[in-house]
Design an enzyme around this catalytic site. Structure first.
Site, PDB file in Angstrom:
ATOM      1  N   HIS A 279      -5.824   0.891   2.705  1.00  0.00           N
ATOM      2  CA  HIS A 279      -5.406   1.743   1.591  1.00  0.00           C
ATOM      3  C   HIS A 279      -5.176   3.186   1.967  1.00  0.00           C
ATOM      4  O   HIS A 279      -4.398   3.875   1.320  1.00  0.00           O
ATOM      5  CB  HIS A 279      -6.322   1.551   0.398  1.00  0.00           C
ATOM      6  CG  HIS A 279      -5.964   0.274  -0.289  1.00  0.00           C
ATOM      7  ND1 HIS A 279      -6.553  -0.912   0.035  1.00  0.00           N
ATOM      8  CD2 HIS A 279      -4.963  -0.014  -1.143  1.00  0.00           C
ATOM      9  CE1 HIS A 279      -5.956  -1.863  -0.644  1.00  0.00           C
ATOM     10  NE2 HIS A 279      -4.994  -1.347  -1.369  1.00  0.00           N
TER      11      HIS A 279
ATOM     12  N   GLU B  45      -1.907 -13.647  -4.141  1.00  0.00           N
ATOM     13  CA  GLU B  45      -2.400 -12.994  -2.920  1.00  0.00           C
ATOM     14  C   GLU B  45      -3.592 -13.732  -2.328  1.00  0.00           C
ATOM     15  O   GLU B  45      -4.262 -13.228  -1.432  1.00  0.00           O
ATOM     16  CB  GLU B  45      -2.697 -11.515  -3.166  1.00  0.00           C
ATOM     17  CG  GLU B  45      -3.524 -11.208  -4.378  1.00  0.00           C
ATOM     18  CD  GLU B  45      -3.648  -9.722  -4.669  1.00  0.00           C
ATOM     19  OE1 GLU B  45      -3.278  -8.890  -3.820  1.00  0.00           O
ATOM     20  OE2 GLU B  45      -4.159  -9.381  -5.741  1.00  0.00           O
TER      21      GLU B  45
ATOM     22  N   ASP C 161      -2.715  -8.966   1.024  1.00  0.00           N
ATOM     23  CA  ASP C 161      -3.913  -9.785   0.924  1.00  0.00           C
ATOM     24  C   ASP C 161      -3.644 -11.230   1.298  1.00  0.00           C
ATOM     25  O   ASP C 161      -4.498 -11.888   1.885  1.00  0.00           O
ATOM     26  CB  ASP C 161      -4.489  -9.706  -0.497  1.00  0.00           C
ATOM     27  CG  ASP C 161      -5.334  -8.455  -0.670  1.00  0.00           C
ATOM     28  OD1 ASP C 161      -6.080  -8.116   0.274  1.00  0.00           O
ATOM     29  OD2 ASP C 161      -5.245  -7.811  -1.722  1.00  0.00           O
TER      30      ASP C 161
ATOM     31  N   CYS D 178       5.526  -7.692  -3.269  1.00  0.00           N
ATOM     32  CA  CYS D 178       5.243  -6.263  -3.433  1.00  0.00           C
ATOM     33  C   CYS D 178       4.293  -5.734  -2.354  1.00  0.00           C
ATOM     34  O   CYS D 178       3.887  -4.591  -2.398  1.00  0.00           O
ATOM     35  CB  CYS D 178       4.677  -5.980  -4.819  1.00  0.00           C
ATOM     36  SG  CYS D 178       3.119  -6.801  -5.147  1.00  0.00           S
TER      37      CYS D 178
HETATM   38  C1  PEP Z   1      -1.093  -6.899  -1.671  1.00  0.00           C
HETATM   39  O1  PEP Z   1      -2.203  -7.398  -1.504  1.00  0.00           O
HETATM   40  O2  PEP Z   1      -0.081  -7.215  -1.022  1.00  0.00           O
HETATM   41  C2  PEP Z   1      -0.902  -5.828  -2.669  1.00  0.00           C
HETATM   42  C3  PEP Z   1       0.296  -5.390  -2.964  1.00  0.00           C
HETATM   43  O3  PEP Z   1      -2.005  -5.292  -3.239  1.00  0.00           O
HETATM   44  P1  PEP Z   1      -2.960  -4.224  -2.488  1.00  0.00           P
HETATM   45  O4  PEP Z   1      -2.267  -3.794  -1.234  1.00  0.00           O
HETATM   46  O5  PEP Z   1      -3.177  -3.107  -3.438  1.00  0.00           O
HETATM   47  O6  PEP Z   1      -4.183  -5.047  -2.234  1.00  0.00           O
HETATM   48 MG    MG Z   2      -3.803  -7.012  -2.899  1.00  0.00          MG
END
Ligand code: PEP
Ligand code: MG
Length: 578
Positions: free
Chosen positions: A193, A434, A458, A505
């Protein structure tokens, strides 16, 4: 000494600037006994450190209030009140009076308190562990006269390269963005993140720079290249000149990139794609809406929470979601409910868990804390009157989670109707795919959801059992593994058969090679980092959907990720050269 450190490119751009080291860890403290005669001066030294810590916290508070607002600044009130707590002052003094050095006395008391709070059955106390840790570090650093590593102390306008072991989202929120030009961390990968947040803030970043802290002293000039993933320490004049030249060149390409970003995402054989933007904080939505993307395919609402002492109330959330809905003027805006947990925690955190990525997080936490969840759902239903807003649930593994959410949404509808405030009751509800569970059994979800969005960040981590934030595993973390590609194909095929939009995404949707593979799997909706829109459209416009499908078929039949990646790369290159 190494003069070039290589890490993982996390957010593009080049910065030449001084290194600012941030060591935000509890320092080691040696056991030290003092004579009776020193007790008084040691107590005075302890009071002095507490006073200095208060001054710093007030400074930090004022700055955060000016930059981010009073709610964000409230984190520091919690810490200031802790410093004024009689026990926090009395307990170490009692130990100093028994001839323990002030730093050991304070360290001892804080370590005990942190353990006690962490094990407490009261969530209120558990939430305070992060604040205690901050105070522990701050006061000890002052008592030990350690070089100042406080995030507050980056000289204004210095365009510094912040180097740290790992930047938690809450620490990221505390940084003064006017002083920091780039971020480098020892830990992390491109989908951690810190990397995602750096990209949203437009800060060049390199992560996974494993020996960075030991190779640096702080203050030396360096060049951070977020595209190549390198940090050049104490560069020569020629290296600095070359870096500055590249910065100018990139600025020169800006016009061409802008035109491409605003072009139509249509393939050479006339297949249209939908390219939406990922939005992490509401403040970015206007810029993201001008990036050439049509709509927002993922807004990560947890960034409204991380780094704060308390959850945002319904009005504040309503204002944030309305802002995003309005910014995209009628295009779809998909807002994901809180994905809190894993490495995204509010200040103070949640109960300590051995495996937070498999823990009490996201939809699990929201359904267990339904009152908190309903605040968010009400804010979303109200904001939906300002645009084409859609709700998306993270980390779904079973249709029960969708049904329970629908039940809560019905309750919110009744409550809002009673309050006579404007809202929409028919907001589409989709899920993130995910987890392998959601992907393999996506047919069990199709009747209860309005769309799927594949969270590849994920999905890769859970399918391959590779921690997305672990720099040591970075080469093993790949979306091109046949298992991942096959799961995504299954979701696309099942979703399409039931008339559902399937989008991707995760970060892979922003990478040209992966875009080619996803198009080949039949995926027509992507949600990407706003800065990646031009590169993504370059691939879409430069290829034929038919060629992408052929390449994807070959990749699905590959035995390894490397084999799949190599053949996709070869075919993309030849397609772009046609
Ligand atoms: C993902 O897991 O691809 C996603 C878009 O969510 P995050 O990256 O916030 O876990
Ligand atoms: Mg995710």
């Amino acid at each position: 000494m190494l003069s070039v450190l290589r890490g993982i490119p996390a957010s593009p751009g080049i910065v030449v600037g001084p290194v600012h080291l941030l060591r935000w860890e509890v320092p080691e403290v040696r056991h030290r006994l003092i004579d009776d005669a020193e007790i008084e001066s040691e107590i005075a030294r302890f009071h002095e450190a507490l006073d200095k810590a208060r001054v710093r916290l007030r400074l930090l508070r004022a700055r955060t209030e000016a930059q981010a607002g009073p709610k964000e600044a409230a984190i520091f009130d919690v810490q200031l009140s802790m410093l004024d707590d009689g026990e926090m002052v009395k307990a170490p003094i009692a130990l100093i009076q028994q001839n323990l050095g002030a730093e050991k006395a304070f360290d001892f008391v804080m370590a005990e308190w942190r353990q006690h709070f962490a094990r407490s059955s009261s969530p209120m106390l558990r939430e305070k562990v992060g604040d205690l840790t901050d105070i522990h570090i701050r006061v000890l650093s002052l008592l030990l006269e350690l070089p100042d590593h406080d995030p507050v102390d980056v000289p204004p306008g210095s365009n510094a390269i912040l180097v740290t072991h790992d930047l938690t989202p809450s620490l990221t929120m505390q940084l003064d963005r006017n002083c920091i030009g780039a971020i480098a961390t020892e830990a992390g990968t491109a989908t951690a993140h810190v990397a995602i947040l750096a990209r949203s803030l437009g800060l060049p970043a390199v992560v996974g720079l494993r020996q960075a802290l030991s190779a640096l002293q702080g203050g030396e000039v360096a060049i951070l290249d977020g595209t190549d993933g390198t940090l050049v320490i104490a560069p020569t004049d020629d290296e600095v000149a070359a870096a500055k030249h590249r910065v100018e060149e990139e600025a020169g390409r800006a016009d061409v990139m802008r035109e491409l970003a605003h072009s139509e995402p249509v393939t050479r054989d006339d297949h249209r794609m939908v390219v939406r933007a990922n939005v992490d904080i509401p403040e970015e939505s206007e810029l993201a809406a001008q990036s050439g993307a049509r709509g927002a395919g993922l807004m990560r609402t947890e960034f409204l929470v991380v780094g704060r002492a308390s959850m945002p109330d319904e009005e504040e959330q309503y204002a944030s979601y309305s802002r995003v809905a309005r910014a995209f003027a009628g295009d779809a805006v998909i807002i994901r409910t809180f994905d809190v947990g894993g490495d995204k925690l509010p200040v103070g955190g949640f109960p300590h868990e051995a495996n937070p990525f498999l823990g009490w997080r996201a939809i699990r936490m929201c359904l267990d804390e339904s009152e908190l969840f309903k605040v968010q759902l009400r804010a979303l239903l109200r904001a939906a009157v300002h645009g084409d807003l859609r709700i998306m649930l993270p980390l779904v593994v079973t249709v029960d989670e969708v049904r329970e959410t629908r039940q809560l949404i019905s309750e919110c509808v009744e409550e809002l109707a009673e309050r006579r405030v404007p809202f929409r009751a028919d907001v589409p509800l989709g899920v993130m795919v995910e987890t392998p569970a959601a992907a393999v059994a996506c047919d069990t979800l199709v009747r209860d959801v309005d769309f799927f969005s594949i969270g590849s960040n994920d999905l890769v981590q859970y399918t391959l059992a590779v921690d997305r934030g672990n720099a040591n595993l970075a080469p093993r973390y790949t979306p091109f593994h046949p298992a991942v590609l096959r799961l995504m194909q299954q979701v696309q095929t099942t979703g399409a058969a039931h008339g559902l939009d399937v989008s991707v995404c995760g970060e892979m949707a922003s990478q040209p090679l992966a875009v080619f593979a996803l198009m080949g799997l039949g995926i027509r909706h992507l949600s990407v980092a706003p800065r990646a829109v031009a590169d993504v459209k370059r691939v879409i416009r430069g290829v034929r959907a038919e060629a992408a499908a052929d390449a994807a078929r070959a990749a699905l039949a590959a035995s390894t990720a490397r084999e799949a990646e190599t053949l996709l790369r070869r075919r993309l290159r030849s397609e772009l050269e046609r």
